[in-house]
Write an enzyme that holds these catalytic residues in place. Structure first.
Site, PDB file in Angstrom:
ATOM      1  N   ASP A   8       0.167  25.951  -9.737  1.00 29.81           N
ATOM      2  CA  ASP A   8       0.041  24.539  -9.391  1.00 29.81           C
ATOM      3  C   ASP A   8       1.055  23.754 -10.206  1.00 29.81           C
ATOM      4  OD1 ASP A   8      -0.827  22.143  -8.422  1.00 29.81           O
ATOM      5  OD2 ASP A   8      -2.718  22.121  -9.531  1.00 29.81           O
ATOM      6  N   ASP A 103       2.812  21.825  -3.437  1.00 33.81           N
ATOM      7  CA  ASP A 103       2.965  22.123  -4.857  1.00 33.81           C
ATOM      8  C   ASP A 103       1.948  23.114  -5.408  1.00 33.81           C
ATOM      9  OD1 ASP A 103       0.738  20.384  -4.889  1.00 33.81           O
ATOM     10  OD2 ASP A 103       1.203  19.869  -6.955  1.00 33.81           O
ATOM     11  N   GLU A 104       1.228  23.791  -4.545  1.00 32.23           N
ATOM     12  CA  GLU A 104       0.352  24.825  -5.094  1.00 32.23           C
ATOM     13  C   GLU A 104       0.154  25.952  -4.097  1.00 32.23           C
ATOM     14  OE1 GLU A 104      -3.985  23.927  -5.605  1.00 32.23           O
ATOM     15  OE2 GLU A 104      -3.408  21.928  -4.967  1.00 32.23           O
TER      16      GLU A 104
HETATM   17 MG   LIG Z   1      -0.232  19.965  -8.592  1.00 31.88          MG
END
Ligand SMILES: [Mg+2]
Length: 390
Positions: A8, A103-104
């Site tokens: 993350d 983003d993860e």
């Molecule tokens: Mg994040």
């Protein structure tokens, strides 16, 4: 073996903004809607968090807490570019990558040890490469299940690296706040709180039948998670098949009867499509977008697959009623079924339409999170940037 890695990125959007404009380093950067609008904060730097600003907060409230913050409209295309670089790094270590957002992602590295070493070594290699190749910082969780890996990556943010081995899972989970359970919304949390269930350990000790009585099938899931049981596998995008339908209301609505009626109609459509394909799925996902364009998805995975409209509706309604809409009107509702049986036909989409759907989904996500103008109105962003530089 802890073979699931959850990566993350730390304050991803704000971090990309700082990367592109190093003058912003160390300042409270807040990306999302601009003050004076009714939108929400999409992401903010840790400096902004110190003022109590967080993502999904109405920007009006953020502005009260941090009036001198640097407020930026999102550069959606830049986030996608950086996200693609990061995904390419993931793909180097395993084909089993399930992105949750730009983003993860979850990675299953159970088949990667001979080439790349232990899960912990792979986790470190990925984190280091992201830093070297993009200049951005990731937090990493390594654990035997998705649920625990996701909690682990969050635990020591920013720049975190947390490993939970199989025999440590229960001790790791017990003291944690029940709110850490992935997918537990505010409504469920409130109910748990009323029952005095504050930690994951409290939930683990609570009778399973009681949980089921209070929360339906969601309760069984809660019980399992609290006991470290999470059978969900990492589903790479290319293999992730789902059948879903969604509806955007002509006018945002606060009429929950209408919302629930629409949901039923959608479940009916989905069931019809499943029937045609001869598929049953184990996961029902509800998608909701509110009037501020905030989009949430809530999923529930069952032990046995479902395909009838009634079954799907039952679960989707549970998810809907569990969601705290914070008094906001509903703009869009959708439902999908995934997690199909092996014997289900595999080509639910032809490759072309799937790709198109993916691009649409990505754009929709960005618009959804930051408001309609997020992608198109670049002029606004530049104006804002100019202003903040003064
Ligand atoms: Mg994040």
């Amino acid at each position: 073996m802890p073979d699931i890695i959850h990566v993350d990125m730390d304050c991803f959007f704000a971090a990309v903004e700082v990367k592109d404009n190093p003058d912003l380093a160390g300042k409270p950067v807040i990306v999302g809607a601009l003050p004076g609008t009714r939108g929400v904060v999409a992401a903010c730097s840790y400096e902004a968090r110190e003022y109590g600003v967080h993502s999904a907060m109405p920007v009006s409230r953020a502005f009260k807490k941090c009036p001198h913050g640097i407020y930026l409209r999102p550069h959606g295309n830049r986030y996608v570019e950086e996200s693609e670089k990061i995904r390419a790094i993931f793909q180097h270590y395993t084909p089993l990558v399930e992105p949750l957002s730009l983003d993860e992602a979850f990675l299953d590295v159970s088949g990667s040890h001979r080439l790349f070493g232990t899960s912990v070594e792979i986790g470190h290699a990925i984190k280091d490469r992201i830093k070297t190749e993009t200049g951005l910082v990731a937090s990493v969780g390594v654990a035997p299940t998705k649920f625990v890996a996701k909690i682990a990556s969050d635990l020591e943010k920013p720049d975190g690296f947390v490993v939970v081995n199989k025999d440590e899972v229960l001790d790791f989970l017990r003291p944690l706040d029940a709110r850490k359970i992935w997918g537990v919304g505010k409504a469920t949390w409130k109910k748990l709180e009323r029952l005095g269930l504050k930690t994951i350990g409290d939930i683990a000790d609570f009778p399973a039948e009681e949980l089921e009585r209070m929360f339906g099938k969601h309760g069984v899931h809660l019980h399992n998670l609290a006991h470290g049981i999470d059978a969900r596998s990492v589903e790479p995008e290319s293999e992730r098949k789902q059948v879903g339908n969604e509806h955007t209301f002509g006018e945002d609505t606060g009429d929950m009867v209408e919302v629930e009626r629409t949901l039923l109609a959608l479940c009916d459509k989905v069931a019809g499509r499943l029937y045609k394909k001869g598929c049953k799925g184990r996961t029902v996902t509800l998608k909701l977008r509110d009037e501020t364009f905030r989009t949430v998805t809530r999923a529930h995975t069952l032990d046995s697959p479902v395909m009838t409209a009634e079954d799907i509706y039952h679960i989707a309604l549970d998810l809907l009623r569990n969601e705290d809409l914070r008094g906001l009107k509903v703009r869009l509702i959708g439902v999908s079924v995934s997690g199909f049986d092996e014997n289900c036909q595999t080509s639910l989409f032809d490759a072309g339409s799937e790709r198109k759907e993916k691009v649409e989904e990505l754009l929709d996500n960005i618009r959804g999170r930051f408001g309609k103008g997020a992608i198109t109105r670049a002029s606004l962003i530049y104006k804002r940037k100019g202003k903040t530089k003064e």
